[in-house]
Design a protein around this motif. Structure first.
Motif, PDB file in Angstrom:
ATOM      1  N   GLN A  41       0.876  -1.154   0.039  1.00 19.05           N
ATOM      2  CA  GLN A  41       0.095   0.028   0.048  1.00 19.05           C
ATOM      3  C   GLN A  41       0.806   1.230   0.283  1.00 19.05           C
ATOM      4  O   GLN A  41       0.518   2.300  -0.684  1.00 19.05           O
ATOM      5  CB  GLN A  41      -0.900   0.039   1.031  1.00 19.05           C
ATOM      6  N   SER A  71      -8.741   4.924  -1.311  1.00 19.46           N
ATOM      7  CA  SER A  71      -9.469   4.071  -2.375  1.00 19.46           C
ATOM      8  C   SER A  71      -8.604   2.905  -2.484  1.00 19.46           C
ATOM      9  O   SER A  71      -9.370   1.710  -2.612  1.00 19.46           O
ATOM     10  CB  SER A  71      -9.918   4.688  -3.656  1.00 19.46           C
ATOM     11  N   ILE A  72      -7.252   2.941  -2.461  1.00 19.61           N
ATOM     12  CA  ILE A  72      -6.588   1.701  -2.611  1.00 19.61           C
ATOM     13  C   ILE A  72      -6.390   0.949  -1.781  1.00 19.61           C
ATOM     14  O   ILE A  72      -6.508  -0.451  -1.592  1.00 19.61           O
ATOM     15  CB  ILE A  72      -4.933   1.984  -3.088  1.00 19.61           C
ATOM     16  N   SER A  92      -9.068  -0.219   0.444  1.00 17.09           N
ATOM     17  CA  SER A  92     -10.203  -0.951   0.287  1.00 17.09           C
ATOM     18  C   SER A  92     -10.237  -1.908  -0.880  1.00 17.09           C
ATOM     19  O   SER A  92     -10.579  -3.080  -0.585  1.00 17.09           O
ATOM     20  CB  SER A  92     -11.370  -0.031   0.336  1.00 17.09           C
ATOM     21  N   ARG A  93      -9.529  -1.322  -1.930  1.00 20.46           N
ATOM     22  CA  ARG A  93      -9.262  -2.178  -3.202  1.00 20.46           C
ATOM     23  C   ARG A  93      -8.484  -3.360  -2.688  1.00 20.46           C
ATOM     24  O   ARG A  93      -8.729  -4.464  -3.263  1.00 20.46           O
ATOM     25  CB  ARG A  93      -8.952  -1.618  -4.182  1.00 20.46           C
ATOM     26  N   ILE A  94      -7.123  -3.110  -2.060  1.00 19.68           N
ATOM     27  CA  ILE A  94      -6.180  -4.164  -1.716  1.00 19.68           C
ATOM     28  C   ILE A  94      -6.988  -5.122  -0.820  1.00 19.68           C
ATOM     29  O   ILE A  94      -7.005  -6.218  -1.117  1.00 19.68           O
ATOM     30  CB  ILE A  94      -5.104  -3.422  -1.101  1.00 19.68           C
ATOM     31  N   ALA A 147     -10.269  -5.869  -0.313  1.00 22.59           N
ATOM     32  CA  ALA A 147     -10.986  -6.928  -1.173  1.00 22.59           C
ATOM     33  C   ALA A 147     -10.426  -7.879  -2.124  1.00 22.59           C
ATOM     34  O   ALA A 147     -10.803  -8.962  -1.685  1.00 22.59           O
ATOM     35  CB  ALA A 147     -11.935  -5.981  -2.043  1.00 22.59           C
ATOM     36  N   LEU A 148      -9.533  -7.453  -2.807  1.00 25.98           N
ATOM     37  CA  LEU A 148      -8.919  -8.361  -3.652  1.00 25.98           C
ATOM     38  C   LEU A 148      -7.955  -9.455  -2.917  1.00 25.98           C
ATOM     39  O   LEU A 148      -7.865 -10.506  -3.207  1.00 25.98           O
ATOM     40  CB  LEU A 148      -7.896  -7.714  -4.521  1.00 25.98           C
ATOM     41  N   GLY A 152      -3.811   0.522 -12.755  1.00 27.59           N
ATOM     42  CA  GLY A 152      -5.167   0.555 -13.415  1.00 27.59           C
ATOM     43  C   GLY A 152      -5.328  -0.387 -14.464  1.00 27.59           C
ATOM     44  O   GLY A 152      -6.368  -0.598 -15.098  1.00 27.59           O
ATOM     45  N   TYR A 209      -3.563  -5.217 -12.426  1.00 28.09           N
ATOM     46  CA  TYR A 209      -4.540  -6.115 -11.575  1.00 28.09           C
ATOM     47  C   TYR A 209      -4.417  -7.511 -11.829  1.00 28.09           C
ATOM     48  O   TYR A 209      -4.559  -8.265 -10.629  1.00 28.09           O
ATOM     49  CB  TYR A 209      -6.112  -5.733 -11.901  1.00 28.09           C
ATOM     50  N   CYS A 268      -3.359  -9.681  -8.088  1.00 32.64           N
ATOM     51  CA  CYS A 268      -3.983 -10.619  -7.639  1.00 32.64           C
ATOM     52  C   CYS A 268      -3.154 -11.886  -7.879  1.00 32.64           C
ATOM     53  O   CYS A 268      -3.462 -12.987  -6.911  1.00 32.64           O
ATOM     54  CB  CYS A 268      -5.484 -11.018  -8.729  1.00 32.64           C
TER      55      CYS A 268
END
Length: 432
Positions: free
Chosen positions: A238, A251-252, A254-256, A258-259, A310, A315, A319
């Motif tokens: 992060q 934003s990143i 929460s994205r990290i 979730a993924l 992006g 991604y 992942c």
């Protein structure tokens, strides 16, 4: 012991306990701002609580309690561990100082160290070799699930009732589960001496002797430790994305999260299921499966550090980095358990956890953090990129040891096809 006649229920119960363990473990992270403010502790003291105090207790106790689980009732060992960590989770909610919280967290870690060695041995006994990878993957799905549920609880129940009440509630729930679990008998007192583990020192000598005698086991454990260095890179991901890739912190995050939860859980399940299916078809069995996983994930993981944020490749690589470590859990644990005699399974699992926590978690994170500071002091551009890329290379480099494990495993399989399998010697004899 009628409960052993329903292995699926045992797996579900152990998964739930593993989930609870990781909820309790991560609650300190979830409430970090409130706890730091309420206890008046420094960032360095907080870092000690979530880092050194945990590793010092968890790693060492995993080996010791693993040796006990090879000698005595595994269900009672797990029950005692759940009771201790839950009682100390409850005590954490009462902490009024750094010293009190450090003491409570030390024993939370000690209690949690009892679970995995005993559970892995028990699941290995209850499920056939053909299903062990799947079972291990499902059990270790408790790691990403626990992280996710801990954040969910902190944001709902914790937001409404506060961090102390959340710790109290989790502690009471765990104590109840421990008391119920204590009624399950796993009596091995009547088993012959050579089918039970030896006292601690002799048992550790036996495990070290097994690694000297069986190169495939040694290489597999080394590879499993090294692949965990990827978690050191995740600790700085992060920060890297915000400081050197220009992404928004809120934003990143929460994205990290979730993924990581999605692909971590997917890795645990897919790694186990696919590992069992492929292990019978490719050379080296489960070790060969991990080689395949690393080979598939390596390129997108490295490319992810250089491509535009992006993009689809960005991604995909992110992942893949979340998928790979958890994807190795099912095959690696299934392979390790298949290489050791029953009376050493918990101790071997505890020894592996000790190595992972000391070398791949504590030391790797310390070295990575120090490397960032040194590169910044030397004026190196993009220091975080250099460090996270280095952790990727080390983690991916574990393929070398998994390949050696697969090579030796394939040789052992070929040998068993032409000669009878050597009998396992009693523990006391093995250690001489």
């Amino acid at each position: 012991m009628a409960w052993k006649k329903n292995p699926s229920a045992v797996l579900a119960g152990l998964l739930f306990i593993h989930l609870l363990a990781h909820i309790d473990r991560n609650m300190l992270l979830d409430f970090s701002p409130q706890i730091i403010a309420d206890l008046g502790i420094s960032n360095a003291q907080y870092g000690f609580l979530v880092g050194a105090v945990w590793v010092m207790s968890f790693g060492v106790m995993a080996l010791f309690l693993g040796s006990l689980a090879d000698r005595f009732s595994r269900t009672r060992i797990i029950a005692a561990g759940v009771f201790i960590w839950s009682l100390c989770t409850w005590a954490s909610g009462h902490a009024q100082s750094f010293e009190q919280m450090a003491l409570a967290r030390f024993f939370v870690a000690s209690g949690e160290a009892a679970l995995v060695p005993a559970a892995v041995s028990l699941l290995t006994e209850l499920f056939s070799e053909e299903r062990r990878g799947t079972v291990m993957g499902l059990f270790f799905m408790g790691i990403p699930m626990g992280i996710g549920v801990s954040f969910l609880l902190a944001g709902t129940f914790g937001a409404a009732h506060g961090w102390r009440s959340t710790f109290y509630t989790l502690g009471v729930a765990g104590v109840v589960i421990a008391l119920l679990l204590a009624f399950l008998k796993d009596d091995r007192s009547n088993a012959p001496a050579h089918e039970r583990g030896a006292p601690f020192v002799l048992q550790v000598r036996t495990v070290l002797g097994l690694m000297r005698q069986r190169p495939a086991l040694l290489f597999l454990i080394v590879g499993f430790v090294l692949i965990h260095v990827l978690f050191a890179g995740l600790s700085f991901t992060q920060l890297w994305l915000v400081q050197e890739r220009g992404l928004d912190a809120a934003s990143i995050a929460s994205r990290i999260g979730a993924l990581q939860l999605l692909f971590g859980a997917l890795g645990a399940v897919v790694g186990g299921v696919v590992g069992d299916r492929l292990a019978r078809r490719i050379p080296g069995g489960h070790a060969g499966v991990i080689v395949l996983f690393i080979a598939l994930c390596a390129v997108p993981m490295i490319a992810y550090r250089f491509v535009a944020p992006g993009s689809w490749l960005f991604y995909l690589g992110m992942c893949a980095g979340f998928f790979l470590p958890l994807g190795s859990y099912g095959p690696a644990n299934a392979a390790i358990m298949g290489m050791v005699p029953p009376q050493t399974r918990s101790t071997v699992s505890g020894f592996t956890m000790l190595c992972i926590n000391i070398l791949a978690i504590a030391v790797a994170n310390l070295v990575a953090g120090r490397a960032v500071d040194v590169l910044i002091a030397q004026g190196v551009s993009s220091p975080l990129t250099h460090v996270v890329l280095a952790t990727d290379v080390v983690g991916i480099g574990s393929i070398f040891f998994f390949a050696l494990a697969a090579l030796f495993s394939a040789g052992q399989r070929a040998g068993r096809g032409t000669a009878p399998t050597a009998a396992v010697q009693p523990v006391a004899d093995t250690a001489r």
